[in-house]
Scaffold this motif. Structure first.
Motif, mmCIF file in Angstrom:
data_model
loop_
_atom_site.group_PDB
_atom_site.id
_atom_site.type_symbol
_atom_site.label_atom_id
_atom_site.label_comp_id
_atom_site.label_asym_id
_atom_site.label_seq_id
_atom_site.Cartn_x
_atom_site.Cartn_y
_atom_site.Cartn_z
ATOM 1 N N LEU A 129 39.201 29.263 42.921
ATOM 2 C CA LEU A 129 40.539 29.047 42.390
ATOM 3 C C LEU A 129 40.696 27.568 42.072
ATOM 4 O O LEU A 129 40.304 26.710 42.869
ATOM 5 C CB LEU A 129 41.609 29.458 43.408
ATOM 6 C CG LEU A 129 41.522 30.849 44.032
ATOM 7 C CD1 LEU A 129 42.705 31.072 44.979
ATOM 8 C CD2 LEU A 129 41.476 31.927 42.968
ATOM 9 N N ILE A 165 49.974 32.859 42.813
ATOM 10 C CA ILE A 165 48.631 33.425 42.637
ATOM 11 C C ILE A 165 48.067 33.876 43.983
ATOM 12 O O ILE A 165 47.452 34.946 44.086
ATOM 13 C CB ILE A 165 47.700 32.392 41.972
ATOM 14 C CG1 ILE A 165 48.130 32.148 40.522
ATOM 15 C CG2 ILE A 165 46.250 32.850 42.038
ATOM 16 C CD1 ILE A 165 48.020 33.355 39.608
ATOM 17 N N LEU A 167 46.947 37.702 44.708
ATOM 18 C CA LEU A 167 45.597 38.056 45.143
ATOM 19 C C LEU A 167 45.626 38.885 46.429
ATOM 20 O O LEU A 167 44.775 39.757 46.634
ATOM 21 C CB LEU A 167 44.767 36.788 45.369
ATOM 22 C CG LEU A 167 44.365 35.996 44.120
ATOM 23 C CD1 LEU A 167 43.711 34.682 44.520
ATOM 24 C CD2 LEU A 167 43.426 36.811 43.233
ATOM 25 N N VAL A 175 39.369 31.377 38.623
ATOM 26 C CA VAL A 175 40.776 31.565 38.263
ATOM 27 C C VAL A 175 41.405 30.183 38.114
ATOM 28 O O VAL A 175 41.561 29.455 39.093
ATOM 29 C CB VAL A 175 41.536 32.391 39.310
ATOM 30 C CG1 VAL A 175 43.005 32.553 38.908
ATOM 31 C CG2 VAL A 175 40.876 33.761 39.492
ATOM 32 N N VAL A 202 39.171 33.264 34.201
ATOM 33 C CA VAL A 202 40.549 33.754 34.172
ATOM 34 C C VAL A 202 41.477 32.552 34.028
ATOM 35 O O VAL A 202 41.661 31.781 34.974
ATOM 36 C CB VAL A 202 40.875 34.546 35.458
ATOM 37 C CG1 VAL A 202 42.305 35.081 35.407
ATOM 38 C CG2 VAL A 202 39.873 35.682 35.656
ATOM 39 N N HIS A 203 42.046 32.388 32.855
ATOM 40 C CA HIS A 203 42.925 31.249 32.578
ATOM 41 C C HIS A 203 44.375 31.721 32.661
ATOM 42 O O HIS A 203 44.853 32.454 31.795
ATOM 43 C CB HIS A 203 42.616 30.679 31.204
ATOM 44 C CG HIS A 203 43.372 29.437 30.879
ATOM 45 N ND1 HIS A 203 43.519 28.950 29.588
ATOM 46 C CD2 HIS A 203 44.053 28.558 31.672
ATOM 47 C CE1 HIS A 203 44.229 27.844 29.613
ATOM 48 N NE2 HIS A 203 44.572 27.582 30.858
ATOM 49 N N VAL A 204 45.075 31.302 33.701
ATOM 50 C CA VAL A 204 46.479 31.662 33.903
ATOM 51 C C VAL A 204 47.346 30.539 33.348
ATOM 52 O O VAL A 204 47.358 29.431 33.888
ATOM 53 C CB VAL A 204 46.776 31.887 35.401
ATOM 54 C CG1 VAL A 204 48.268 32.142 35.623
ATOM 55 C CG2 VAL A 204 45.948 33.043 35.942
ATOM 56 N N LEU A 207 48.394 36.885 35.988
ATOM 57 C CA LEU A 207 47.094 37.198 36.580
ATOM 58 C C LEU A 207 46.694 38.644 36.304
ATOM 59 O O LEU A 207 45.598 38.913 35.804
ATOM 60 C CB LEU A 207 47.136 36.944 38.085
ATOM 61 C CG LEU A 207 45.818 37.182 38.831
ATOM 62 C CD1 LEU A 207 44.769 36.160 38.399
ATOM 63 C CD2 LEU A 207 46.028 37.110 40.341
ATOM 64 N N ASN A 240 45.640 39.513 32.707
ATOM 65 C CA ASN A 240 44.478 38.853 32.125
ATOM 66 C C ASN A 240 43.299 39.827 32.066
ATOM 67 O O ASN A 240 42.932 40.439 33.075
ATOM 68 C CB ASN A 240 44.113 37.617 32.956
ATOM 69 C CG ASN A 240 42.957 36.838 32.373
ATOM 70 O OD1 ASN A 240 41.807 37.214 32.537
ATOM 71 N ND2 ASN A 240 43.269 35.738 31.702
ATOM 72 N N PHE A 276 40.387 39.132 34.402
ATOM 73 C CA PHE A 276 40.719 39.480 35.784
ATOM 74 C C PHE A 276 40.658 40.991 35.979
ATOM 75 O O PHE A 276 40.155 41.465 37.003
ATOM 76 C CB PHE A 276 42.114 38.954 36.149
ATOM 77 C CG PHE A 276 42.479 39.209 37.582
ATOM 78 C CD1 PHE A 276 41.918 38.451 38.591
ATOM 79 C CD2 PHE A 276 43.377 40.212 37.928
ATOM 80 C CE1 PHE A 276 42.240 38.681 39.924
ATOM 81 C CE2 PHE A 276 43.713 40.454 39.239
ATOM 82 C CZ PHE A 276 43.137 39.678 40.246
#
Length: 493
Positions: free
Chosen positions: A64, A80, A84, A337, A405-407, A446, A449, A452
């Motif tokens: 992360l 996040i 998770l 992430v 994973v680009h939040v 999240l 995505n 993800f």
């Protein structure tokens, strides 16, 4: 007679002089806390032990990266963590039968500026973060408290000293309110993921990681360094806050030049990232030429908290070499992430026919540089992942699966909602309603995505498919009554 009369009218002047002299001496002797030096480096990579934790899957590496951006970044990162912990995945054999979530699978968390508060607190407290981090930090007015501290005349005296700055004052407040004297060694000894706080070395402009290997170059004691001081360095926004200063004891301990630095310097190549990084890291090994290290906000060099790690992997020979050094050679999946709290605030002066002031231009320039550098970092990460996969195929190896994973708020489809989140200020003070909305949008970004979703599917995991609640109650890691309700998109397994 007149002289005696003046003395009788001002009988306290000697006391006043003594008091003023005391203030002057206090200002002169005020000193930031020195990082301790060591003569022997007992352990270079204690993180290897943490990463070998058998309570996590051995074929998956989950990283992360919490970006900078004040409390908005801290709140988005916190959301996040909450999200998770609602995604259940099969437990490894050692934990068979127990509830196991993606939060249990996290191997490493990097934190920059605002994101470093969440990363460090989670490193110290684990799931206890869900009980008190909102009240202790997210809902609190840290910015107002810091301003009140600057307004205190006692602190004016200390701040007169050239060896005590605004960030040193901020560190004291972070320590008293959040970290309670904890050190980086305390985090390293806790179960859970590796925590890496990132700042920027002001002279070289490179990312400075608060890790044992970085402290070894300085011949300094990593274990005894305060968490609050690392966070203060990571969040030392230039201008508003002063640099954090470390003493360099290089040459006073038994550390040798790391092999990757010697290898890179042996073949000078101005187009090589490894050579570029080696040149700059080599400067830490000369305590006479660089007796002090000045650290500023980590966002100046890497606002996403991932570029420094990526360049370190490249410099050390690539992903496979680095994984072998860490005892993670069985890794088949790497998920990263990136929690990106960047802003695209609309400038009011762009609607006027007036020349904007210097403050407006400097602010806009800073935002432009950070956002552009963020894009370059994401693109570099994708490019390097593809190169590593191609090299594996050429050498007949099974490529590692990468899930990037680009939040970010730009992924929100609704323009009004995007504008709302982009307009939340990057300060250390937000309204509780803003905090809760950031927590809620974190889960939507999240879960929505595609990378993800693919990651969870490959792990045979299960995401929430019905309305849930954000908060946690003590003793109930999966459910809680605190926090606003939110709806999660239904996603096919």
């Amino acid at each position: 007679m007149q002289h005696a009369s003046r003395n009788r009218r001002n009988p306290h002047w000697p006391v006043a002089l003594v008091f003023l002299a005391g203030l002057f001496l206090s200002a002169c002797t005020a000193q930031y806390p020195l990082n301790p030096g060591v003569e022997k480096i007992d352990r270079l990579e204690p993180y290897r032990v943490k990463l070998a934790d058998r309570s996590r899957s051995r074929d998956t590496l989950l990283i992360l990266a919490f970006s900078g951006g004040g409390t908005r970044a801290a709140a988005l990162s916190y959301g996040i963590l909450e999200a998770l912990d609602l995604v259940e995945v099969p437990a490894p054999p050692e934990n068979k039968g127990k509830r196991h979530t993606l939060l249990d699978e996290v191997d490493l968390i990097s934190g920059v500026s605002g994101g470093s508060f969440t990363a460090s607190y989670y490193g110290l407290r684990g799931r206890e973060i869900f009980n008190d981090f909102r009240s202790e930090f997210l809902y609190d007015d840290f910015q107002g408290s810091l301003l009140w501290g600057l307004a205190n005349p006692v602190n004016w005296v200390r701040l007169w000293s050239p060896r005590f700055g605004r960030s040193d004052l901020a560190q004291e407040y972070y320590d008293s309110r959040l970290f309670k004297g904890a050190t980086l060694g305390d985090i390293a000894k806790k179960p859970g993921p590796v925590i890496v706080v990132l700042a920027t070395e002001a002279i070289e402009g490179i990312s400075f990681a608060f890790t044992p290997s970085q402290f070894a170059l300085l011949c300094s004691d990593f274990d005894r360094f305060p968490v609050s001081r690392a966070v203060a360095a990571s969040a030392a926004f230039p201008g508003a806050l002063s640099p954090i200063v470390l003493k360099n004891y290089a040459g006073q301990c038994d550390i040798q030049t790391p092999p990757w630095i010697e290898k890179a310097l042996a073949s000078p190549d101005l187009a090589s990232r490894a050579y570029y990084n080696a040149l700059r890291m080599k400067t830490y090994l000369d305590g006479r030429r660089k007796p002090y290290v000045h650290l500023i906000d980590g966002g100046v060099s890497d606002n996403l908290g991932i570029r420094g790690i990526l360049e370190s992997l490249i410099s050390r020979g690539g992903i496979h070499e680095s994984l072998r050094e860490l005892g993670l050679q069985n890794t088949r999946r790497v998920a990263i992430v990136i929690v990106d709290a960047k802003t695209r605030e609309k400038a009011r002066w762009q609607l006027l026919d007036e020349i904007p002031g210097i403050g407006a231009i400097l602010g806009a320039s800073s935002t432009i540089m950070i956002n552009k550098y963020n894009f370059e970092t994401i693109e570099l990460l994708h490019h390097v992942a593809r190169d590593w996969a191609r090299d594996d195929e050429i050498h007949g190896q099974q490529p590692i699966d990468f899930y990037i994973v680009h939040v970010a708020f730009d992924a929100l489809p609704d323009a009004t909602e995007r504008d709302y989140f982009n307009s939340i200020p990057t300060s250390l003070s937000l309204e509780p309603d803003q905090v809760d909305k950031l927590r809620e949008v974190a889960s939507r970004l999240l879960y929505g995505n595609r990378d993800f979703q693919r990651f969870v599917k490959d792990l045979e995991g299960r995401m929430p498919t019905k309305p849930a609640r954000i908060g946690r109650s003590a003793g109930e890691p999966g459910e809680g009554a605190a926090g606003p309700e939110f709806a999660v998109h239904e996603i096919a397994p």
